[in-house]
Design a protein around this motif. Sequence first.
Motif, mmCIF file in Angstrom:
data_model
loop_
_atom_site.group_PDB
_atom_site.id
_atom_site.type_symbol
_atom_site.label_atom_id
_atom_site.label_comp_id
_atom_site.label_asym_id
_atom_site.label_seq_id
_atom_site.Cartn_x
_atom_site.Cartn_y
_atom_site.Cartn_z
ATOM 1 N N PHE A 199 -6.009 -6.847 62.488
ATOM 2 C CA PHE A 199 -7.123 -5.799 62.500
ATOM 3 C C PHE A 199 -6.511 -4.444 63.086
ATOM 4 C CE2 PHE A 199 -9.353 -9.736 63.238
ATOM 5 C CZ PHE A 199 -10.501 -9.638 62.197
ATOM 6 N N GLU A 200 -5.714 -4.342 63.544
ATOM 7 C CA GLU A 200 -5.096 -2.965 63.813
ATOM 8 C C GLU A 200 -4.514 -2.450 62.506
ATOM 9 O OE1 GLU A 200 -5.239 -1.685 67.045
ATOM 10 O OE2 GLU A 200 -6.034 -3.608 67.815
ATOM 11 N N LEU A 201 -3.744 -3.182 61.858
ATOM 12 C CA LEU A 201 -3.455 -2.796 60.586
ATOM 13 C C LEU A 201 -4.538 -2.173 59.594
ATOM 14 C CD1 LEU A 201 -0.559 -5.106 59.500
ATOM 15 C CD2 LEU A 201 -0.330 -2.439 60.024
ATOM 16 N N ALA A 202 -5.637 -2.944 59.650
ATOM 17 C CA ALA A 202 -6.776 -2.728 58.600
ATOM 18 C C ALA A 202 -7.561 -1.564 59.239
ATOM 19 C CB ALA A 202 -7.660 -3.933 58.879
ATOM 20 N N GLN A 203 -7.430 -1.450 60.308
ATOM 21 C CA GLN A 203 -8.245 0.019 60.674
ATOM 22 C C GLN A 203 -7.300 1.294 60.406
ATOM 23 O OE1 GLN A 203 -9.780 -0.890 64.898
ATOM 24 N NE2 GLN A 203 -11.720 -0.684 63.774
ATOM 25 N N SER A 204 -6.165 0.971 60.213
ATOM 26 C CA SER A 204 -5.448 2.246 59.934
ATOM 27 C C SER A 204 -5.332 2.390 58.339
ATOM 28 C CB SER A 204 -3.831 1.753 59.973
ATOM 29 O OG SER A 204 -3.199 0.920 59.176
ATOM 30 N N GLU A 227 -0.230 -0.072 42.276
ATOM 31 C CA GLU A 227 0.885 0.457 42.705
ATOM 32 C C GLU A 227 0.619 0.856 44.145
ATOM 33 O OE1 GLU A 227 4.388 4.175 42.340
ATOM 34 O OE2 GLU A 227 2.914 3.790 40.721
ATOM 35 N N GLU A 228 -0.395 1.299 44.328
ATOM 36 C CA GLU A 228 -0.809 1.970 45.934
ATOM 37 C C GLU A 228 -1.088 0.569 46.452
ATOM 38 O OE1 GLU A 228 -3.562 5.850 44.971
ATOM 39 O OE2 GLU A 228 -4.401 3.682 44.791
ATOM 40 N N GLU A 229 -1.577 -0.430 46.048
ATOM 41 C CA GLU A 229 -1.856 -1.881 46.582
ATOM 42 C C GLU A 229 -0.399 -2.413 46.973
ATOM 43 O OE1 GLU A 229 -4.584 -5.049 44.967
ATOM 44 O OE2 GLU A 229 -2.499 -5.716 44.327
ATOM 45 N N LYS A 230 0.568 -2.375 46.264
ATOM 46 C CA LYS A 230 1.805 -3.036 46.508
ATOM 47 C C LYS A 230 2.418 -1.936 47.460
ATOM 48 C CE LYS A 230 6.245 -3.534 43.979
ATOM 49 N NZ LYS A 230 6.838 -3.602 42.873
ATOM 50 N N ASN A 231 2.387 -0.826 47.562
ATOM 51 C CA ASN A 231 3.006 -0.206 48.535
ATOM 52 C C ASN A 231 2.494 -0.269 49.877
ATOM 53 O OD1 ASN A 231 4.661 1.186 46.659
ATOM 54 N ND2 ASN A 231 3.467 2.841 46.256
ATOM 55 N N LEU A 232 1.266 -0.414 49.875
ATOM 56 C CA LEU A 232 0.259 -0.812 51.168
ATOM 57 C C LEU A 232 0.896 -2.090 51.782
ATOM 58 C CD1 LEU A 232 -1.748 0.359 53.045
ATOM 59 C CD2 LEU A 232 -3.362 -0.870 51.881
ATOM 60 N N GLU A 233 1.023 -2.985 50.680
ATOM 61 C CA GLU A 233 1.448 -4.380 51.292
ATOM 62 C C GLU A 233 2.680 -4.337 51.752
ATOM 63 O OE1 GLU A 233 0.332 -8.159 49.138
ATOM 64 O OE2 GLU A 233 2.490 -7.715 48.710
ATOM 65 N N LYS A 234 3.561 -3.432 51.320
ATOM 66 C CA LYS A 234 5.139 -3.186 51.654
ATOM 67 C C LYS A 234 4.909 -2.625 53.040
ATOM 68 C CE LYS A 234 9.549 -1.650 50.825
ATOM 69 N NZ LYS A 234 9.927 -1.710 52.263
ATOM 70 N N ARG A 235 4.339 -1.438 53.199
ATOM 71 C CA ARG A 235 4.196 -0.913 54.500
ATOM 72 C C ARG A 235 3.951 -1.597 55.597
ATOM 73 N NH1 ARG A 235 1.051 3.455 53.156
ATOM 74 N NH2 ARG A 235 -0.604 2.708 54.511
#
Length: 190
Positions: free
Chosen positions: A23-28, A72-80
């Motif tokens: 949830f902390e990640l989600a809020q970022s 690509e944005e989705e993939k980058n967010l997942e990696k981060r």
Amino acid sequence: MNQREKHLVAVIDEWSPYVRPLFELAQSSDNECWIGAGVITQSVWNYQFGYPADYGIGDADLIYFDSTGTLEEEKNLEKRWNDNCRNVPFSIDVTNEALVHLWYEEKFNQSIKPYTSVKDAIDTWPTTASSVGVKRKKNDGEYEVYAPFGLEDLFQGIIRPNKRLIPEEVYWNKAEKWKRRWPELKILPW
């Protein structure tokens, strides 16, 4: 929030040490991000059946809806997010539900119409017990639960098909995999 929803939030926010960081990640995120399906469902089963909090959880689904987003944005967010949450004992799977129709047919051999929201996507998930999304609101930190089929099947360990999208074979594959991990589950026929 009704009693079942409060119980669900207590399990994932207080009992499980692994869901709160999600949830902390989600809020970022710049987008309204939900945590859904497996990590929610399986955390409840682990609580209900007396298993460790991380037992049987393969990944956590963090989902959002951004019609202007890219794969690509989705993939980058997942990696981060996976890099930032290494203390969680499972991987994080990030999905922009606005883009699912672009790859769904290749993966599942079936075309679908574009989803219109996160809730529209949750409405199609394979079982009534796993059709659950939870988000923590940015403005007040309160939780919102979306469970189009309610939470009774989830808390009673009942696996019932949601036939809106998936074929029977997908239902049985998922149900049988879960039954091997959580033998207490009751699998209903198609």
